[in-house]
Design a protein around this motif. Sequence first.
Motif, short mmCIF file in Angstrom:
data_model
loop_
_atom_site.label_atom_id
_atom_site.label_comp_id
_atom_site.label_asym_id
_atom_site.label_seq_id
_atom_site.Cartn_x
_atom_site.Cartn_y
_atom_site.Cartn_z
N ASN A 45 3.31 -5.09 -10.45
CA ASN A 45 3.90 -5.17 -9.12
C ASN A 45 3.09 -4.28 -8.19
N LEU A 46 2.98 -4.69 -6.95
CA LEU A 46 2.24 -3.93 -5.95
C LEU A 46 3.19 -3.43 -4.88
N GLN A 47 2.96 -2.19 -4.46
CA GLN A 47 3.75 -1.61 -3.38
C GLN A 47 2.87 -0.74 -2.50
N THR A 48 3.30 -0.54 -1.28
CA THR A 48 2.65 0.43 -0.40
C THR A 48 3.53 1.67 -0.37
N LEU A 49 2.98 2.77 0.13
CA LEU A 49 3.77 4.00 0.22
C LEU A 49 5.05 3.76 0.99
N GLY A 50 6.15 4.25 0.46
CA GLY A 50 7.43 4.13 1.13
C GLY A 50 8.24 2.90 0.78
N GLU A 73 9.17 1.90 -2.19
CA GLU A 73 10.10 2.22 -3.27
C GLU A 73 10.42 3.72 -3.19
N ARG A 74 11.60 4.03 -2.78
CA ARG A 74 11.98 5.43 -2.56
C ARG A 74 12.45 6.13 -3.84
N ARG A 75 12.62 5.41 -4.94
CA ARG A 75 13.09 6.02 -6.19
C ARG A 75 11.99 6.70 -6.98
N ASN A 76 10.72 6.48 -6.61
CA ASN A 76 9.65 7.09 -7.39
C ASN A 76 8.80 8.00 -6.51
N ARG A 77 7.85 8.68 -7.11
CA ARG A 77 6.97 9.60 -6.41
C ARG A 77 5.57 9.00 -6.36
N ALA A 78 5.47 7.82 -5.83
CA ALA A 78 4.23 7.06 -5.80
C ALA A 78 3.15 7.76 -4.99
N ALA A 79 1.91 7.51 -5.42
CA ALA A 79 0.74 7.99 -4.68
C ALA A 79 -0.35 6.93 -4.80
N THR A 89 -13.06 1.67 -10.91
CA THR A 89 -11.89 1.87 -10.05
C THR A 89 -11.68 0.64 -9.16
N ASP A 90 -10.42 0.46 -8.76
CA ASP A 90 -10.11 -0.58 -7.80
C ASP A 90 -10.35 -0.02 -6.39
N PRO A 91 -10.18 -0.82 -5.35
CA PRO A 91 -10.46 -0.34 -4.00
C PRO A 91 -9.63 0.88 -3.56
N ASP A 92 -8.50 1.13 -4.21
CA ASP A 92 -7.65 2.27 -3.88
C ASP A 92 -7.91 3.49 -4.76
N GLY A 93 -8.86 3.38 -5.70
CA GLY A 93 -9.18 4.51 -6.56
C GLY A 93 -8.40 4.55 -7.86
N ASN A 94 -7.56 3.54 -8.13
CA ASN A 94 -6.88 3.49 -9.42
C ASN A 94 -7.92 3.28 -10.51
N LEU A 95 -7.82 4.03 -11.61
CA LEU A 95 -8.77 3.92 -12.71
C LEU A 95 -8.38 2.75 -13.61
N ILE A 96 -9.31 1.83 -13.81
CA ILE A 96 -9.09 0.65 -14.63
C ILE A 96 -10.00 0.73 -15.85
#
Length: 123
Positions: free
Chosen positions: A49-54, A56-62, A110-117
């Motif tokens: 699943n993909l989300q942008t900041l804000g 999903e308020r239940r997690n501490r996403a970055a 890495t993907d365009p957002d810097g996530n390590l794949i």
Amino acid sequence: MISHIDHLVLTVTDIEAAQAFYARVLGMTPVTFAGGTRRALAFGSQKINLQTLGMERRNRAAIGSGDLCLIADWPLDQVAAHLADSGVEILEGPVEKSGATGPILSLYFTDPDGNLIEVSRPA
């Protein structure tokens, strides 16, 4: 008690760009769900699943904090060639690592957002 992972979530800056990258580079299928309000990437019997900041308020996403290991059907030399053809820089690999079911050989990028794949094959 737990049998498998159904989905995981990546936080990205641009959902459409993320879907396009994962479809082009890893052959995942972009999907829309939750009445058109949510987006994901399907592969095998799993999804990301993909989300942008804000969203999903239940997690501490970055953004860029994801670190995924994906098992490939293709040999790693074919994966590496495809990544190169797709303009994706391999950061490391192939290197031996320890996977969930035993030794694996892995490539990292890495993907365009810097996530390590990490794309791997059983060793």
